[in-house]
Each structure stands twice: as C-alpha cells, then as structure tokens.
Scaffold this motif. Structure first.
Motif, PDB file in Angstrom:
ATOM      1  N   THR A 141       0.815  -1.213   0.000  1.00 32.36           N
ATOM      2  CA  THR A 141       0.000   0.000   0.000  1.00 32.36           C
ATOM      3  C   THR A 141       0.855   1.272   0.000  1.00 32.36           C
ATOM      4  O   THR A 141       0.320   2.374  -0.069  1.00 32.36           O
ATOM      5  N   VAL A 142       2.159   1.106   0.077  1.00 32.06           N
ATOM      6  CA  VAL A 142       3.076   2.246  -0.047  1.00 32.06           C
ATOM      7  C   VAL A 142       3.296   2.496  -1.540  1.00 32.06           C
ATOM      8  O   VAL A 142       3.602   1.561  -2.282  1.00 32.06           O
ATOM      9  N   PRO A 143       3.114   3.736  -1.997  1.00 35.96           N
ATOM     10  CA  PRO A 143       3.325   4.017  -3.423  1.00 35.96           C
ATOM     11  C   PRO A 143       4.714   3.569  -3.896  1.00 35.96           C
ATOM     12  O   PRO A 143       5.692   3.625  -3.149  1.00 35.96           O
ATOM     13  N   THR A 144       4.791   3.145  -5.120  1.00 35.51           N
ATOM     14  CA  THR A 144       6.023   2.607  -5.692  1.00 35.51           C
ATOM     15  C   THR A 144       7.204   3.556  -5.491  1.00 35.51           C
ATOM     16  O   THR A 144       8.298   3.119  -5.126  1.00 35.51           O
ATOM     17  N   ALA A 145       7.008   4.837  -5.679  1.00 33.86           N
ATOM     18  CA  ALA A 145       8.093   5.813  -5.565  1.00 33.86           C
ATOM     19  C   ALA A 145       8.640   5.928  -4.145  1.00 33.86           C
ATOM     20  O   ALA A 145       9.746   6.423  -3.945  1.00 33.86           O
TER      21      ALA A 145
END
Length: 194
Positions: A43-47
């Motif tokens: 759930t952490v954005p890829t960036a």
C-alpha cells in the motif's frame, strides 16, 4: 474467492480527507506506520517503497481499485502509475484510457466490475478510495481496514458516501498505537436487519 478490502485512513469523525481532499495532516511515521508497512507493504506508493528497506514482496494485495479523486494527487504531478507493483484500476467516466496506459480505466458500473474481479484468481483487492466509490461498492466490501487517526475535521470527504442504508460490521481487530492511531479491522456482520 478474493476479498475486497477497504484499507483507508479516517478521522474520529469519519472523514478520509478534508473538504478539498487534504490528507497531509495524517501521521505517516510512528509505531503504527512500522506495523502497517510490515503488514501491507504494497500500500506504499512505488516511488516511496525505499523507506521499506528495498522492494518487499506484496503481502496481501495484487490489485488496487481507486476512484479518480484518489488517483488525481499522483496524476497531477505526472505520476500515472502510483502503484506499479499492483494491477491498478481507476474508476472514472472522464479520464481517456489512451492517456493512461499504466492503469486500467473503468468507465462502466464499478459494482459489476469488482464482482467480476473478485471471481478471478489472485490475491485480495485493495479498495484505496474514495468515499463515493466506497459507497457504490459497499455491498462487495469484505473487510474494512481502517487507520483511525486522532483528529476531528468537522467536514470533509466521508469514509463512505452513500444514502441512508445501515450496515452492521463485526470488529475483528483493534490495535492502538502510541501516537493515538488505532488500526481497526471489521468484517460484514450479515444482511441489514428487517
């Protein structure tokens, strides 16, 4: 069958963002973040996945469904694939699919789409938001996974935006953290009482 899990942050008074979509007041560090990053790192954005110490494997989800309001913060800064490590579906009747090849634009009935998606093989599906989409998909939500933050806004975007339709949920987990955040997990308790 796969589950549709509404994993979302909320204030004590039931808002997932301020009136203009503000959410930057939600705490992103602390013992609650350590727990969540270990439990659902996807759930952490890829960036931003480098904060997890690399690129951990997806623990629970392999797909994310979000409304346009949830997609727009990334899109407006040029990030068209905020969760590249997941299959990404954006529910929107106005975004042209050809302009966003890294996500699948869902322009039809989101309820029918999610029912079909749940019948396919795979891991659980993360409903990222927002409140309007959660209201439309409420009959298909198999779990509410709420990060309840110690804030009161008074107004904003509600957790679920839907006409009056009481639905009961059963508490599965309640985990408090030092900064006042409580992680709550609920499962549907069954049909609406007569």
């Amino acid at each position: 069958m796969r589950k549709l899990v509404y994993y979302v942050g909320s204030t004590i008074d039931g808002f997932i963002a301020g009136p203009d979509g503000e959410y930057d007041f939600f705490p992103t560090v602390g013992d609650h973040a350590t727990y969540l990053n270990a439990t659902v790192p996807e759930t952490v954005p890829t960036a931003h996945r480098s904060v997890l110490g690399g690129d951990p494997p997806n623990a629970r989800f392999d797909a994310v469904v979000m409304g346009r309001g949830s997609y727009d913060p990334a899109r407006t800064v040029g990030v068209t694939s905020p969760y590249a490590h997941l299959r990404q579906y954006v529910v929107s009747r106005t975004l042209p699919p050809a302009d966003y090849p890294d996500v699948e634009i869902v322009s039809g009935d989101p309820l029918a789409f999610v029912r079909d998606l749940k019948s396919q093989q795979g891991r659980d599906i993360w409903l990222c938001g927002g409140g309007n989409l959660a209201g439309q998909l409420l009959p298909e939500i198999d779990e509410l996974f709420v990060k309840l933050y110690p804030y009161v806004l008074g107004s904003g975007i509600p957790l679920v935006d839907r006409g009056f339709d009481p639905r009961r949920f059963t508490l599965v987990e309640a985990r408090p953290f030092d900064n006042g955040t409580v992680v709550l997990r609920y499962a549907p308790a069954g049909p609406r009482p007569a």
